[in-house]
Design an enzyme around this catalytic site. Structure first.
Site, mmCIF file in Angstrom:
data_model
loop_
_atom_site.group_PDB
_atom_site.id
_atom_site.type_symbol
_atom_site.label_atom_id
_atom_site.label_comp_id
_atom_site.label_asym_id
_atom_site.label_seq_id
_atom_site.Cartn_x
_atom_site.Cartn_y
_atom_site.Cartn_z
ATOM 1 N N SER A 74 44.136 44.218 38.691
ATOM 2 C CA SER A 74 44.842 43.344 37.854
ATOM 3 C C SER A 74 45.137 41.930 38.623
ATOM 4 C CB SER A 74 45.891 44.148 38.165
ATOM 5 O OG SER A 74 45.982 44.429 39.738
ATOM 6 N N HIS A 83 44.032 46.211 32.528
ATOM 7 C CA HIS A 83 43.492 44.910 32.021
ATOM 8 C C HIS A 83 42.359 44.811 31.238
ATOM 9 C CE1 HIS A 83 47.179 43.440 34.287
ATOM 10 N NE2 HIS A 83 46.823 44.864 35.276
ATOM 11 N N LYS A 90 50.147 46.007 28.487
ATOM 12 C CA LYS A 90 49.565 44.558 28.393
ATOM 13 C C LYS A 90 48.855 45.002 26.903
ATOM 14 C CE LYS A 90 49.979 45.605 33.235
ATOM 15 N NZ LYS A 90 49.224 46.411 34.337
#
Ligand SMILES: *Cc1c(COP(=O)(O)O)cnc(C)c1O
Length: 391
Positions: free
Chosen positions: A178, A206, A238
């Site tokens: 990350s 991610h 995200k």
């Protein structure tokens, strides 16, 4: 000194070491240009990689979901909080990833502590990459399991830690790191897990949306599957642009989590409208390859110019492109200098990253234009040359 008195002292210490953190107040939706503390800025720190957090179809779905289900879910999943929207989203996520089941959690933090503490006990060994997300480490601590960390992506170090262990072994890694943007060496880790009969868990917060076919993440990117990576975690806050998280795997894994994961059982379910909206964001995430292509173009462009200019970027090939500046003070000064010029990039400092590796964590999103990225690069190159930043 009382506990409360000592708080001010330790806060002062943080300030003097440039480790004090401030919150900024955002008064606009997410996007390339946001309003922060009343000022419009160009932002390069969001994890909304595909620009879905402010997509009109996702907003409309959230509104429609609220009309159908109201706002709150009213209870935990095991009481009366599990709505048809949650159920449908779990099925859609499982199908998308080609896994038997998926289970929604209220956040990635809760998914990680829930999974590890449900599966591991005192005598089990949990092996984690040194750069793993805090929630993964906390999960192992909460489980009371033996936690051993290995040097980042270091397969030999990992093997040394497994050798001679008699109990069950869980290997845990971020898919895309990350704060770094690099990928886990998953094929090697998966092979090692197989040799030693260890279970592999990947947190791909991610990677989903950004890499892999139709954004299916790092496991798909490396052409691995449920056999190699039986526990796969993703977050919805995200690339999906909404909120929450999921764990995907076999029927037995998911049923075990429903029975045993305390952060699943003892908490209120997500608002159903969020699940309803996420069904739409999943469709967009899957179908809009142009969003991924655009991010990829920005990544290539950013890296090319940054490398040509000698900026200290990492070797990340993902949307996370950190500029490793070293000392915390320098990262803060650089971040503040950018902000004065209308660009928001956050300075990430220890303990979030290892000592001496403070950085500007730059993220590139589908909402950015190439000229916005050029503007960032021009300023970075100019600031990096100035002695005030260097010393
Ligand atoms: C953001 C993140 C989490 C936490 O997810 P939330 O839904 O924000 O709680 C977990 N793991 C990784 C690797 C993350 O980047």
């Amino acid at each position: 000194m009382s506990l409360i008195d000592s708080l001010s002292e330790s806060l002062e210490q943080k300030k003097s070491r440039n480790l004090y953190r401030h919150r900024r107040i955002v008064s606009s939706p997410q996007g390339a240009e946001i309003v922060v503390d009343g000022q419009p800025v160009l932002s390069f720190c969001s994890n909304d990689y595909l620009g879905l957090a402010n997509h009109p179809d996702v907003i409309a779905a959230l509104q429609e979901g609220a009309t159908i289900y109201g706002v709150g879910s009213g209870a935990s999943h095991l009481v009366t909080g599990h709505s048809s929207a949650h159920h449908e989203l779990e099925n859609a996520l499982a199908k998308w990833m080609g896994r038997e089941r998926a289970l929604l959690f209220s956040s990635g933090y809760m998914a990680n502590i829930g999974v590890i503490s449900a599966l591991c006990q005192r005598n089990d060994l949990v092996l984690q990459d040194r750069l793993n997300h805090a929630s993964l480490l906390d999960g192992a601590r909460l489980a009371g399991a033996q936690l051993k960390r290995y040097a980042h992506n270091d397969i030999e170090a990992l093997e040394q830690r497994i050798a001679g262990c008699s109990g069950s072994v869980l290997i845990v890694t971020d898919g895309v790191f990350s704060m770094d943007g690099g990928l886990a060496s998953l094929p090697e880790i998966a092979a090692l897990a197989k040799t030693h009969d260890a279970i592999l868990m990947v947190d791909d917060a991610h990677g989903f949306g950004v890499i892999g076919q139709q954004g299916r993440g790092v496991v798909d990117h490396f052409k691995l599957n449920n056999n190699n990576v039986p526990i796969l975690v993703g977050t919805l806050g995200k690339s999906f642009g909404t909120f929450g998280a999921f764990v995907a795997g076999s029927e037995a894994l998911i049923e075990t989590l429903i029975q045993q994961a305390r952060s699943y059982i003892y908490t209120t379910a997500l608002p159903p409208a969020v699940a309803y909206a996420t069904l739409v964001s999943l469709e967009l995430l899957e179908s809009d390859d142009w969003r991924r292509d655009h991010v990829q173009m920005l990544i290539t462009h950013f890296r090319q110019r940054a490398l040509d200019a000698g900026l200290p970027i990492s070797d990340s090939q993902t949307a996370i492109q950190p500029l490793i500046v070293g000392e915390s003070k320098r990262a803060v000064v650089l971040s503040e200098a950018l902000l004065k010029r209308g660009i928001l990039v956050s300075a990430i400092r220890p303990p979030t990253v290892p000592k001496g590796t403070a950085r500007l964590r730059i993220t590139l999103c589908a909402t950015h234009t190439k000229s916005q990225v050029d503007h960032l690069l021009n300023l970075l190159i100019e600031l990096w040359k100035s002695t005030a930043i260097r010393t």
